[in-house]
Design an enzyme around this catalytic site. Structure first.
Site, short mmCIF file in Angstrom:
data_model
loop_
_atom_site.label_atom_id
_atom_site.label_comp_id
_atom_site.label_asym_id
_atom_site.label_seq_id
_atom_site.Cartn_x
_atom_site.Cartn_y
_atom_site.Cartn_z
N ARG A 167 0.81 -1.21 0.00
CA ARG A 167 0.00 0.00 0.00
C ARG A 167 0.86 1.28 0.00
O ARG A 167 0.56 2.24 -0.67
CB ARG A 167 -0.87 -0.01 1.26
CG ARG A 167 -2.14 0.79 1.14
CD ARG A 167 -2.81 0.85 2.50
NE ARG A 167 -3.19 -0.46 2.96
CZ ARG A 167 -4.43 -0.93 2.92
NH1 ARG A 167 -5.39 -0.20 2.44
NH2 ARG A 167 -4.71 -2.13 3.38
N LYS B 81 5.98 -18.54 6.12
CA LYS B 81 5.34 -19.05 7.32
C LYS B 81 4.70 -17.92 8.10
O LYS B 81 5.09 -16.78 7.87
CB LYS B 81 6.34 -19.80 8.17
CG LYS B 81 7.51 -18.92 8.64
CD LYS B 81 8.32 -19.59 9.67
CE LYS B 81 7.69 -19.42 11.02
NZ LYS B 81 8.43 -18.59 11.95
N HIS C 74 12.82 -21.40 5.94
CA HIS C 74 14.20 -21.01 5.63
C HIS C 74 15.25 -21.94 6.24
O HIS C 74 16.38 -21.97 5.78
CB HIS C 74 14.46 -19.54 5.97
CG HIS C 74 14.69 -19.27 7.43
ND1 HIS C 74 13.68 -19.16 8.33
CD2 HIS C 74 15.83 -19.09 8.13
CE1 HIS C 74 14.18 -18.93 9.53
NE2 HIS C 74 15.49 -18.88 9.43
N LYS D 50 19.38 -23.73 4.83
CA LYS D 50 20.68 -23.68 5.51
C LYS D 50 21.53 -24.84 5.02
O LYS D 50 21.06 -25.97 4.96
CB LYS D 50 20.49 -23.75 7.03
CG LYS D 50 19.79 -22.50 7.60
CD LYS D 50 19.74 -22.54 9.11
CE LYS D 50 18.81 -21.50 9.68
NZ LYS D 50 19.38 -20.17 9.87
N GLU E 114 17.78 -19.56 21.15
CA GLU E 114 18.05 -18.19 20.72
C GLU E 114 18.24 -17.32 21.95
O GLU E 114 17.54 -17.52 22.95
CB GLU E 114 16.88 -17.64 19.90
CG GLU E 114 16.69 -18.33 18.57
CD GLU E 114 15.51 -17.72 17.81
OE1 GLU E 114 15.75 -16.95 16.89
OE2 GLU E 114 14.36 -18.02 18.18
N ASP F 249 5.94 -21.23 16.16
CA ASP F 249 6.91 -20.39 15.46
C ASP F 249 8.14 -21.18 15.01
O ASP F 249 8.71 -20.92 13.96
CB ASP F 249 7.33 -19.23 16.40
CG ASP F 249 8.24 -18.22 15.71
OD1 ASP F 249 7.86 -17.73 14.64
OD2 ASP F 249 9.33 -17.92 16.25
N HIS G 248 10.41 -25.38 11.45
CA HIS G 248 11.86 -25.62 11.37
C HIS G 248 12.27 -26.94 12.03
O HIS G 248 12.98 -27.76 11.45
CB HIS G 248 12.64 -24.49 12.05
CG HIS G 248 12.26 -23.11 11.58
ND1 HIS G 248 11.90 -22.85 10.29
CD2 HIS G 248 12.21 -21.93 12.23
CE1 HIS G 248 11.63 -21.55 10.17
NE2 HIS G 248 11.80 -20.98 11.33
N LYS H 98 13.39 -18.86 23.41
CA LYS H 98 13.89 -17.50 23.28
C LYS H 98 14.51 -17.12 24.62
O LYS H 98 14.10 -17.63 25.67
CB LYS H 98 12.74 -16.53 23.01
CG LYS H 98 11.97 -16.81 21.73
CD LYS H 98 12.48 -15.99 20.58
CE LYS H 98 11.68 -16.21 19.32
NZ LYS H 98 12.44 -15.89 18.12
C1 BG6 Z 1 11.86 -17.45 12.29
C2 BG6 Z 1 11.08 -17.20 13.55
O1 BG6 Z 1 11.16 -18.34 11.46
O2 BG6 Z 1 13.11 -18.02 12.60
C3 BG6 Z 1 11.87 -16.32 14.50
O3 BG6 Z 1 9.84 -16.59 13.25
C4 BG6 Z 1 13.26 -16.88 14.72
O4 BG6 Z 1 11.19 -16.17 15.73
C5 BG6 Z 1 13.93 -17.19 13.40
O5 BG6 Z 1 14.01 -15.93 15.46
C6 BG6 Z 1 15.24 -17.91 13.61
O6 BG6 Z 1 15.89 -18.01 12.40
P1 BG6 Z 1 17.47 -18.16 12.34
O7 BG6 Z 1 17.78 -18.38 10.90
O8 BG6 Z 1 18.03 -16.88 12.88
O9 BG6 Z 1 17.80 -19.32 13.21
#
Ligand code: BG6
Length: 513
Positions: free
Chosen positions: A62, A172, A202, A206, A240, A259, A264, A364
């Protein structure tokens, strides 16, 4: 020494993965993902000559009224996030010549008509031949309206074979439970054929995750021991140190189970545990992943109480810096029960893995950022060194480090030099940086290129989504019935005490990372 470019065979292989001329439309192009990940990845691919000179990018959102302002914001993002920095001015100018934008809403047919015109203009002026890649980098609520908008505007061709290609990449989260994922799949299939749909995760881009397949199936010595006879248990970790980073409102609708684990972790769990595919082809690989996901024992509400732990970080500190509690993050509702930590104990009910627990943890605000898969082998069956004072031996461990310090380490027992038989574990290590002299490329580079060349191997098929949500929805049901209380952990600690108890009940402990 010959350069890669001097070798016709290698050059041929590179060509095979070079994208054809085409238009990529990013929906939600004013957002964070476009700036942090997508455009820096596209710029790298362009510099590597894996995109054609005529590659065309149209941002659709937008707020995108001014092309130059859009290009400048992308340039600033590349200056900050591109893998190759500083950004090369001449390369950027060539790349930017193909960038434009259309301002529009995802629900207005006339805005889709304007977008269609912009795509057709690119076919005439830049020779993009009708090829389209639509990339949905928006919040999930916009996925369905965009799919309908594209369908109604006549922007989706479904031919296969020689004609132009139309594909869609969907970010996602794909649904928030089994029913919503099924509904979204049904909408997508009204407009696109499954072969045109690229659901991105993603983690699969990797290098380390892809290397799991090569490690397991490109070598002969690991596969014979990759089963219940030799493996005691498997541990998967995605830790993380960051919190929710301004995404509190999104995280409130997700939680870490959705998430990180639903996508993942279940993806790399399936690559770790699946059977050997017959070929390195999209459907052969994905068939095996689906089979594996379907063999994970469902977790009925009663089992969630004993096989899952959910936690939420309280205030604490990371590397000595005080950080607030999740409940104090912007966008988080007071009294929130959202999970920022989860631990699961899963079983895979098939011949290979019967009885072997798979422990998963994701969180987290844990002490550090580390993702790894650890295969714990069974102890040596007989302790012949007991009379020499060695009462226990450490079982072998294979750890596959997904990030950071990407690599693989095998731990085994060794004699300490000297006259006595003293034994201690040592490591045999492989590190990407050392062996290949370069850091792996960004996951998004690989995945965007795959979607442009039409290779869906590293993307999630609809039946995989279904199988993953079936498991996760079961766990959540147990949580929603109040069977699994949210446990607090201090930011900077390795999760709640109950997570340690989950393994301690089996006489085990999480690896110290
Ligand atoms: C994302 C999540 O898909 O992956 C995030 O939504 C997360 O919360 C991230 O921090 C982690 O990705 P990576 O590549 O930094 O491990």
């Amino acid at each position: 020494m010959a350069e890669a470019g001097d070798n016709p065979l290698r050059e041929g292989l590179r060509d095979a993965r070079r994208a054809d001329p085409g238009v990529m439309v990013i929906f939600g192009a004013s957002g964070d993902l476009t700036h942090r990940k997508l455009v820096p990845a596209l710029y790298s691919l362009f510099c590597d000559r894996l995109l054609p000179e005529t590659f065309t990018l149209i941002g659709f959102a937008r707020s995108l009224r001014d092309r130059q302002a859009f290009v400048d914001s992308l340039r600033a993002a590349c200056d900050q996030f591109a893998r190759r920095r500083p950004v090369d001015a001449a390369a950027w100018q060539r790349f930017a010549a193909g960038v434009t934008c259309v301002a529009g809403s995802f629900t207005r047919p006339e805005d889709f008509a304007a977008l269609k015109q912009a795509c057709e203009a690119s076919d005439r002026e830049r020779g993009t031949r009708g090829n389209r890649l639509y990339y949905l980098a928006t919040p999930p609520a916009s996925f369905e309206p965009i799919v309908w908008g594209l369908g109604s505007a006549g922007m989706v061709d479904r031919p296969f074979g020689a004609g132009p290609s139309t594909r869609i990449v969907i970010e996602k989260p794909f649904g928030h439970d089994l029913d919503s994922a099924r509904a979204l799949n049904a909408t997508v299939h009204e407009v696109f054929d499954e072969r045109q749909v690229f659901r991105i995760d993603h983690y699969l881009g990797k290098e380390t995750v892809q290397n799991l397949l090569v490690f397991r199936f490109g070598n002969s010595i690991f596969e014979p021991i990759w089963n219940r006879r030799y493996v005691d248990f498997v541990e998967l970790t995605v830790a993380e140190s960051i919190g929710v980073e301004g995404r509190g409102a999104y995280f409130e609708t997700a939680g870490i189970l959705r998430d990180i684990v639903q996508n993942h972790m279940l993806q790399f769990l399936s690559l770790t545990a699946m059977e050997a595919p017959v070929a390195f082809e999209a459907d052969a690989v994905r068939d095996e992943k689906v089979k594996l996901l379907r063999s994970i024992r469902p977790m009925p509400p009663g089992a969630a109480a004993t096989h899952s732990v959910r936690g939420q970080y309280a205030a604490g500190s990371i590397l000595g810096v005080p950080v607030p509690a999740y409940a104090e993050e912007p966008g988080v509702s007071p009294g929130s029960e959202t999970d920022t930590y989860v631990a699961l104990k899963l079983f895979i009910d098939n011949w290979r893995w019967a009885g072997v627990p798979f422990y998963l943890r994701a969180g987290k605000r844990l002490p550090k950022r580390v993702s790894e898969i650890a295969i714990h082998f069974r102890p040596a069956p007989h302790l012949m060194f007991r009379d020499l004072g060695t009462d226990s031996l450490q079982p072998n461990l294979l750890s596959m480090r997904i990030q950071p310090d990407e690599g693989i380490a095998l731990t085994f027992e060794s004699k300490v030099p000297g006259p006595a038989v003293r034994i201690r574990p040592v490591n045999m290590e492989f590190r990407y940086g050392t062996s290949f002299g370069q850091e792996p490329p960004e996951a998004y580079e690989r995945l965007i290129l795959d979607s442009l060349v039409g290779d869906p191997t590293l993307f999630t098929r609809s039946d995989e989504i279904d199988a993953a949500w079936r498991l996760i929805t079961g766990v959540r049901r147990g949580w929603e019935e109040g069977r699994v209380p949210v446990r607090a952990y201090e930011a900077g600690a390795w999760g709640p005490r109950e997570a340690d108890a989950l393994l301690a009940a089996d006489g085990r402990a999480w690896r110290r990372l």
